[in-house]
Design an enzyme around this catalytic site. Sequence first.
Site, PDB file in Angstrom:
ATOM      1  N   ASP A  22       0.827  -1.217   0.000  1.00  0.00           N
ATOM      2  CA  ASP A  22       0.000   0.000   0.000  1.00  0.00           C
ATOM      3  C   ASP A  22       0.862   1.268   0.000  1.00  0.00           C
ATOM      4  O   ASP A  22       1.982   1.271   0.509  1.00  0.00           O
ATOM      5  CB  ASP A  22      -0.910  -0.034   1.246  1.00  0.00           C
ATOM      6  CG  ASP A  22      -2.053   0.951   1.145  1.00  0.00           C
ATOM      7  OD1 ASP A  22      -2.396   1.370   0.018  1.00  0.00           O
ATOM      8  OD2 ASP A  22      -2.607   1.313   2.197  1.00  0.00           O
ATOM      9  N   TRP A  27       2.840   8.063  -2.352  1.00  0.00           N
ATOM     10  CA  TRP A  27       4.256   8.200  -2.731  1.00  0.00           C
ATOM     11  C   TRP A  27       4.376   9.155  -3.918  1.00  0.00           C
ATOM     12  O   TRP A  27       5.222  10.044  -3.942  1.00  0.00           O
ATOM     13  CB  TRP A  27       4.819   6.818  -3.078  1.00  0.00           C
ATOM     14  CG  TRP A  27       6.279   6.781  -3.374  1.00  0.00           C
ATOM     15  CD1 TRP A  27       7.290   6.565  -2.488  1.00  0.00           C
ATOM     16  CD2 TRP A  27       6.915   6.962  -4.655  1.00  0.00           C
ATOM     17  NE1 TRP A  27       8.502   6.593  -3.123  1.00  0.00           N
ATOM     18  CE2 TRP A  27       8.307   6.838  -4.454  1.00  0.00           C
ATOM     19  CE3 TRP A  27       6.441   7.223  -5.938  1.00  0.00           C
ATOM     20  CZ2 TRP A  27       9.231   6.966  -5.491  1.00  0.00           C
ATOM     21  CZ3 TRP A  27       7.357   7.352  -6.974  1.00  0.00           C
ATOM     22  CH2 TRP A  27       8.735   7.220  -6.743  1.00  0.00           C
ATOM     23  N   ASN A  70     -11.058  -2.215  -5.182  1.00  0.00           N
ATOM     24  CA  ASN A  70     -10.254  -1.269  -5.978  1.00  0.00           C
ATOM     25  C   ASN A  70     -10.915  -0.949  -7.331  1.00  0.00           C
ATOM     26  O   ASN A  70     -10.612   0.079  -7.936  1.00  0.00           O
ATOM     27  CB  ASN A  70      -8.838  -1.800  -6.216  1.00  0.00           C
ATOM     28  CG  ASN A  70      -7.945  -1.739  -4.994  1.00  0.00           C
ATOM     29  OD1 ASN A  70      -7.035  -2.545  -4.832  1.00  0.00           O
ATOM     30  ND2 ASN A  70      -8.170  -0.780  -4.103  1.00  0.00           N
ATOM     31  N   ARG A 190       2.118  -4.941   6.058  1.00  0.00           N
ATOM     32  CA  ARG A 190       1.418  -3.865   5.344  1.00  0.00           C
ATOM     33  C   ARG A 190       2.262  -2.608   5.380  1.00  0.00           C
ATOM     34  O   ARG A 190       2.701  -2.168   6.445  1.00  0.00           O
ATOM     35  CB  ARG A 190       0.049  -3.564   5.949  1.00  0.00           C
ATOM     36  CG  ARG A 190      -0.678  -2.483   5.119  1.00  0.00           C
ATOM     37  CD  ARG A 190      -2.085  -2.204   5.528  1.00  0.00           C
ATOM     38  NE  ARG A 190      -2.706  -1.334   4.542  1.00  0.00           N
ATOM     39  CZ  ARG A 190      -3.970  -1.376   4.168  1.00  0.00           C
ATOM     40  NH1 ARG A 190      -4.769  -2.253   4.691  1.00  0.00           N
ATOM     41  NH2 ARG A 190      -4.437  -0.533   3.265  1.00  0.00           N
ATOM     42  N   GLU A 209       0.933 -13.318  12.243  1.00  0.00           N
ATOM     43  CA  GLU A 209       1.536 -12.154  12.907  1.00  0.00           C
ATOM     44  C   GLU A 209       1.358 -10.959  11.964  1.00  0.00           C
ATOM     45  O   GLU A 209       1.455 -11.115  10.737  1.00  0.00           O
ATOM     46  CB  GLU A 209       3.028 -12.397  13.146  1.00  0.00           C
ATOM     47  CG  GLU A 209       3.322 -13.532  14.101  1.00  0.00           C
ATOM     48  CD  GLU A 209       2.776 -13.268  15.502  1.00  0.00           C
ATOM     49  OE1 GLU A 209       2.809 -12.110  15.960  1.00  0.00           O
ATOM     50  OE2 GLU A 209       2.309 -14.237  16.130  1.00  0.00           O
TER      51      GLU A 209
HETATM   52  C1  IPE Z   1      -5.421  -2.647  -0.068  1.00  0.00           C
HETATM   53  O1  IPE Z   1      -5.087  -1.300  -0.212  1.00  0.00           O
HETATM   54  C2  IPE Z   1      -5.423  -3.322  -1.404  1.00  0.00           C
HETATM   55  C3  IPE Z   1      -4.120  -3.454  -2.062  1.00  0.00           C
HETATM   56  C4  IPE Z   1      -2.973  -3.095  -1.576  1.00  0.00           C
HETATM   57  C5  IPE Z   1      -4.144  -4.069  -3.369  1.00  0.00           C
HETATM   58  P1  IPE Z   1      -6.203  -0.177  -0.332  1.00  0.00           P
HETATM   59  O2  IPE Z   1      -5.518   1.115  -0.506  1.00  0.00           O
HETATM   60  O3  IPE Z   1      -7.198  -0.564  -1.375  1.00  0.00           O
HETATM   61  O4  IPE Z   1      -6.937  -0.287   1.077  1.00  0.00           O
HETATM   62  P2  IPE Z   1      -7.685   0.814   1.930  1.00  0.00           P
HETATM   63  O5  IPE Z   1      -8.702   1.447   1.023  1.00  0.00           O
HETATM   64  O6  IPE Z   1      -6.678   1.797   2.397  1.00  0.00           O
HETATM   65  O7  IPE Z   1      -8.297   0.069   3.073  1.00  0.00           O
HETATM   66  C1  IPE Z   2      -1.704   0.337  -3.392  1.00  0.00           C
HETATM   67  O1  IPE Z   2      -1.448   1.697  -3.362  1.00  0.00           O
HETATM   68  C2  IPE Z   2      -1.977  -0.158  -4.795  1.00  0.00           C
HETATM   69  C3  IPE Z   2      -3.370  -0.565  -5.045  1.00  0.00           C
HETATM   70  C4  IPE Z   2      -4.320  -0.615  -4.149  1.00  0.00           C
HETATM   71  C5  IPE Z   2      -3.721  -0.933  -6.419  1.00  0.00           C
HETATM   72  P1  IPE Z   2      -2.625   2.750  -3.337  1.00  0.00           P
HETATM   73  O2  IPE Z   2      -3.038   3.039  -4.752  1.00  0.00           O
HETATM   74  O3  IPE Z   2      -3.732   2.303  -2.460  1.00  0.00           O
HETATM   75  O4  IPE Z   2      -1.932   4.033  -2.735  1.00  0.00           O
HETATM   76  P2  IPE Z   2      -2.473   4.956  -1.553  1.00  0.00           P
HETATM   77  O5  IPE Z   2      -2.808   4.055  -0.414  1.00  0.00           O
HETATM   78  O6  IPE Z   2      -3.691   5.653  -2.085  1.00  0.00           O
HETATM   79  O7  IPE Z   2      -1.354   5.886  -1.247  1.00  0.00           O
HETATM   80 MG    MG Z   3      -4.063   2.442  -0.486  1.00  0.00          MG
END
Ligand code: IPE
Ligand code: IPE
Ligand code: MG
Length: 243
Positions: A22, A27, A70, A190, A209
């Site tokens: 995540d 970033w 997503n 995570r 864990e």
């Molecule tokens: C979890 O991240 C899913 C992936 C890393 C593929 P998200 O960005 O979708 O999760 P939330 O919305 O912060 O819970």
């Molecule tokens: C994780 O990064 C990738 C996917 C969920 C596809 P994010 O796209 O959720 O990035 P943030 O959490 O919004 O920074």
């Molecule tokens: Mg995210």
Amino acid sequence: MKKLLEKIDCNNIPNHIAIIMDGNGRWAKNRGKLRTFGHEKAIQSVIETLNGCEELGIPYITLYVFSLENWNRPKQEIDSLMKLFHTNLKIHLEQIHEKNVKIITIGELKKFSEIIQKELLFFMNKTKHNTSGTLILALSYSAREEILRATKNIAEKICNGLFSIKDINYSFFRNHLYTKDLPDVDLIIRTSGEQRISNFLLWQAAYAELYFTNILWPDFRKKDLFEAIIDYQKRKRRFGNVE
Ligand code: IPE
Ligand code: IPE
Ligand code: MG
């Protein structure tokens, strides 16, 4: 790095690690760029992490690549993510195959374009006899959906008289999950500072864990993986029992 590696006990390597990769969007935003830029940079982190897992001899690694939820993101982001999957799948999965690693997917693959589905099926088939490790890609994955799907499947079999309710136990149920042939998760990592599971492996991680780091996924490197493993090795896993 060598020092970190020396701290790792090779007799206590997790059998199955799962990573919630995540923070790509944040970033990129921190650099004044579009979120897509973060997704592009995420690929190098995946490569480094898989190399680290190979070095440590971790047999199973599950990567949360894309959740079912997503799909609700803006169309522009979905389009660029799909383009990124399409342009990168072949080359990277081929490299994984060369390392003799088996590729499995979990999730609702049918939601992806035919081309992406075809490529994934091609590599799952091509790598099915590989023996150096297993890479599980969670794509369009939702743990709740997985559990519902298993429940419906079991209900149907019972309605058709193939089984009775007393046949339902843990091992019977797990045999109806996407992960039916996989061991439970030992460690969930995570990135990005969020401390939640986001609908990932709810059944399989019952006694996993949890390791949270503030590092955003595009910055995650092998040394960060090693630090997570060192932290994991300090934990006392009790599984409800006493020491
Ligand atoms: C979890 O991240 C899913 C992936 C890393 C593929 P998200 O960005 O979708 O999760 P939330 O919305 O912060 O819970
Ligand atoms: C994780 O990064 C990738 C996917 C969920 C596809 P994010 O796209 O959720 O990035 P943030 O959490 O919004 O920074
Ligand atoms: Mg995210």
